[in-house]
Design a protein around this motif. Structure first.
Motif, mmCIF file in Angstrom:
data_model
loop_
_atom_site.group_PDB
_atom_site.id
_atom_site.type_symbol
_atom_site.label_atom_id
_atom_site.label_comp_id
_atom_site.label_asym_id
_atom_site.label_seq_id
_atom_site.Cartn_x
_atom_site.Cartn_y
_atom_site.Cartn_z
ATOM 1 N N VAL A 128 -6.126 10.249 14.041
ATOM 2 C CA VAL A 128 -6.205 9.436 12.826
ATOM 3 C C VAL A 128 -4.950 8.568 12.726
ATOM 4 C CG1 VAL A 128 -6.397 9.459 10.322
ATOM 5 C CG2 VAL A 128 -7.621 11.159 11.676
ATOM 6 N N PRO A 129 -5.088 7.270 12.686
ATOM 7 C CA PRO A 129 -3.917 6.392 12.691
ATOM 8 C C PRO A 129 -3.158 6.384 11.366
ATOM 9 C CG PRO A 129 -5.912 5.105 12.413
ATOM 10 C CD PRO A 129 -6.354 6.517 12.688
ATOM 11 N N ALA A 130 -1.871 6.048 11.463
ATOM 12 C CA ALA A 130 -1.052 5.783 10.286
ATOM 13 C C ALA A 130 -1.107 4.289 9.974
ATOM 14 C CB ALA A 130 0.396 6.210 10.531
ATOM 15 N N ARG A 131 -0.872 3.954 8.710
ATOM 16 C CA ARG A 131 -0.848 2.537 8.325
ATOM 17 C C ARG A 131 0.386 2.236 7.477
ATOM 18 N NH1 ARG A 131 -6.156 0.816 5.293
ATOM 19 N NH2 ARG A 131 -5.919 2.889 4.378
ATOM 20 N N TYR A 132 0.888 1.024 7.631
ATOM 21 C CA TYR A 132 1.956 0.508 6.775
ATOM 22 C C TYR A 132 1.498 -0.876 6.330
ATOM 23 C CZ TYR A 132 6.654 -0.872 5.241
ATOM 24 O OH TYR A 132 7.746 -1.285 4.492
ATOM 25 N N ARG A 133 1.258 -1.047 5.018
ATOM 26 C CA ARG A 133 0.753 -2.318 4.499
ATOM 27 C C ARG A 133 1.568 -2.734 3.276
ATOM 28 N NH1 ARG A 133 -5.450 -1.815 3.298
ATOM 29 N NH2 ARG A 133 -4.766 0.090 2.249
ATOM 30 N N ARG A 134 1.715 -4.038 3.118
ATOM 31 C CA ARG A 134 2.419 -4.576 1.971
ATOM 32 C C ARG A 134 1.740 -5.858 1.493
ATOM 33 N NH1 ARG A 134 3.955 -0.267 1.731
ATOM 34 N NH2 ARG A 134 6.070 0.576 1.625
ATOM 35 N N ALA A 135 1.970 -6.212 0.232
ATOM 36 C CA ALA A 135 1.326 -7.383 -0.364
ATOM 37 C C ALA A 135 2.069 -8.676 -0.061
ATOM 38 C CB ALA A 135 1.227 -7.199 -1.880
ATOM 39 N N GLY A 136 3.349 -8.605 0.300
ATOM 40 C CA GLY A 136 4.144 -9.800 0.523
ATOM 41 C C GLY A 136 4.209 -10.200 1.982
ATOM 42 N N GLY A 152 -1.372 -0.693 11.823
ATOM 43 C CA GLY A 152 -1.852 0.673 11.999
ATOM 44 C C GLY A 152 -1.582 1.101 13.422
ATOM 45 N N TRP A 153 -1.167 2.352 13.616
ATOM 46 C CA TRP A 153 -0.849 2.838 14.957
ATOM 47 C C TRP A 153 -1.184 4.313 15.081
ATOM 48 C CZ3 TRP A 153 2.595 2.155 11.057
ATOM 49 C CH2 TRP A 153 3.448 3.217 10.745
ATOM 50 N N TYR A 154 -1.250 4.767 16.315
ATOM 51 C CA TYR A 154 -1.675 6.126 16.633
ATOM 52 C C TYR A 154 -0.491 6.926 17.175
ATOM 53 C CZ TYR A 154 -6.334 4.129 16.219
ATOM 54 O OH TYR A 154 -7.466 3.489 15.750
ATOM 55 N N ALA A 155 -0.293 8.129 16.644
ATOM 56 C CA ALA A 155 0.756 9.028 17.113
ATOM 57 C C ALA A 155 0.162 10.028 18.093
ATOM 58 C CB ALA A 155 1.402 9.763 15.935
ATOM 59 N N ALA A 156 0.977 10.480 19.026
ATOM 60 C CA ALA A 156 0.511 11.429 20.043
ATOM 61 C C ALA A 156 -0.046 12.689 19.390
ATOM 62 C CB ALA A 156 1.660 11.787 20.977
ATOM 63 N N GLY A 157 -1.229 13.092 19.820
ATOM 64 C CA GLY A 157 -1.838 14.319 19.337
ATOM 65 C C GLY A 157 -2.594 14.203 18.033
ATOM 66 N N ASP A 158 -2.655 13.004 17.443
ATOM 67 C CA ASP A 158 -3.352 12.819 16.169
ATOM 68 C C ASP A 158 -4.308 11.637 16.297
ATOM 69 O OD1 ASP A 158 -4.223 12.479 13.559
ATOM 70 O OD2 ASP A 158 -2.264 12.900 12.676
#
Length: 263
Positions: free
Chosen positions: A56-64, A48-54
């Motif tokens: 609320v963080p974005a997330r990238y998750r996977r099961a493998g 999970g990471w934070y973009a400038a000006g936002d």
């Protein structure tokens, strides 16, 4: 068991922290150096990471496993952020929740990870689960111990506790209900980091330029890595880190688990 890492500081590519270090999180998925329980963290991963000006963080998750996801390697090369939380997972028990069970868990501006295992799960936390509102239980992302621990911490954050108190009180409460649990908890809002060392390794390092990394284990052999003592709360903002001892739990006020059904 799992491995996790959080960072706050100057903007950096995700790969600089997660992939490029010789013993970074990417390599820890198959060759951790200090992991005490389990050897391969291939049951999912997330960042999970934070973009400038936002906020609320974005997330990238996977099961493998992280090493099998070429899209992540490409993403980590170009995405930059001033704060992140990432984890690779070794599942405590088999389950069907797939990527929903992979950290980081999220709510609003918060990102959370649990490195460890709740002893006696799920029965050991049946009593504590009753302290949550029904809608919070129904909103659990996954049916695993980490998701419930996150719900308990989040309830404290929403009630107004600061991050350090929310994590430390949750850690001690769960340890009292489930003795023998390993409860290394990690939390960030994009500006600060809070973490507990309870039953497994935790390290931190102030980086040149003002950033701080908190991780299950050092990502390299560079000087400056410091181990957090067991039973300790770490809070960090910028390059400053504060360590506070945690008290051992008592049995007082711990909700009792439900009685066994009669046969």
């Amino acid at each position: 068991m799992c491995r996790h890492i959080a960072y706050v500081g100057p903007e950096v590519a995700l790969g600089k922290l997660l992939v490029e270090p010789p013993h970074g999180l990417y390599r820890q998925s198959w060759a951790p150096r200090r992991q005490r329980h389990g050897t391969v963290n291939a049951d999912g991963f997330g960042v999970g990471w934070y973009a400038a000006g936002d906020p609320v963080p974005a997330r990238y998750r996977r099961a493998g496993p992280i090493w099998a996801d070429l899209s992540f390697a490409d993403l980590a090369r170009v995405v930059r952020s001033t704060a992140l939380l990432a984890a690779v997972r070794d599942a405590t028990l088999a389950g069907a929740d797939a990527e929903a069970a992979a950290a980081p868990f999220a709510a609003g501006r918060w990102l959370f990870s649990h490195n460890g295992a709740v002893a006696g799960w799920p029965r050991s936390l049946a009593g504590l689960s009753r302290t949550l509102a029904p809608e919070d239980l129904l909103a659990l992302e996954a049916r695993n111990d980490s998701a419930l621990v996150w719900a308990l911490a989040l309830a404290r954050l929403r009630a107004g506790d600061d991050p350090g108190r929310a994590l430390s009180d949750t850690c001690v409460e769960v340890a009292a209900a489930a003795p023998g649990s390993r409860l290394n908890l990690l939390l960030t809002d994009g500006a600060t980091i809070a973490a507990t060392a309870w039953g497994d390794t935790l390290w931190y390092r102030a980086l040149p330029g003002g950033g701080t990394v908190v991780a299950s284990e050092p990502a390299d052999d560079a000087p400056g890595w410091r181990e957090v003592p067991d039973r300790t709360l770490l809070t960090a903002s910028g390059a400053e880190a504060l360590l506070t001892p945690l008290k051992e739990p008592s049995d007082a006020s711990v909700p009792a688990p439900p009685k066994e059904p009669r046969t």
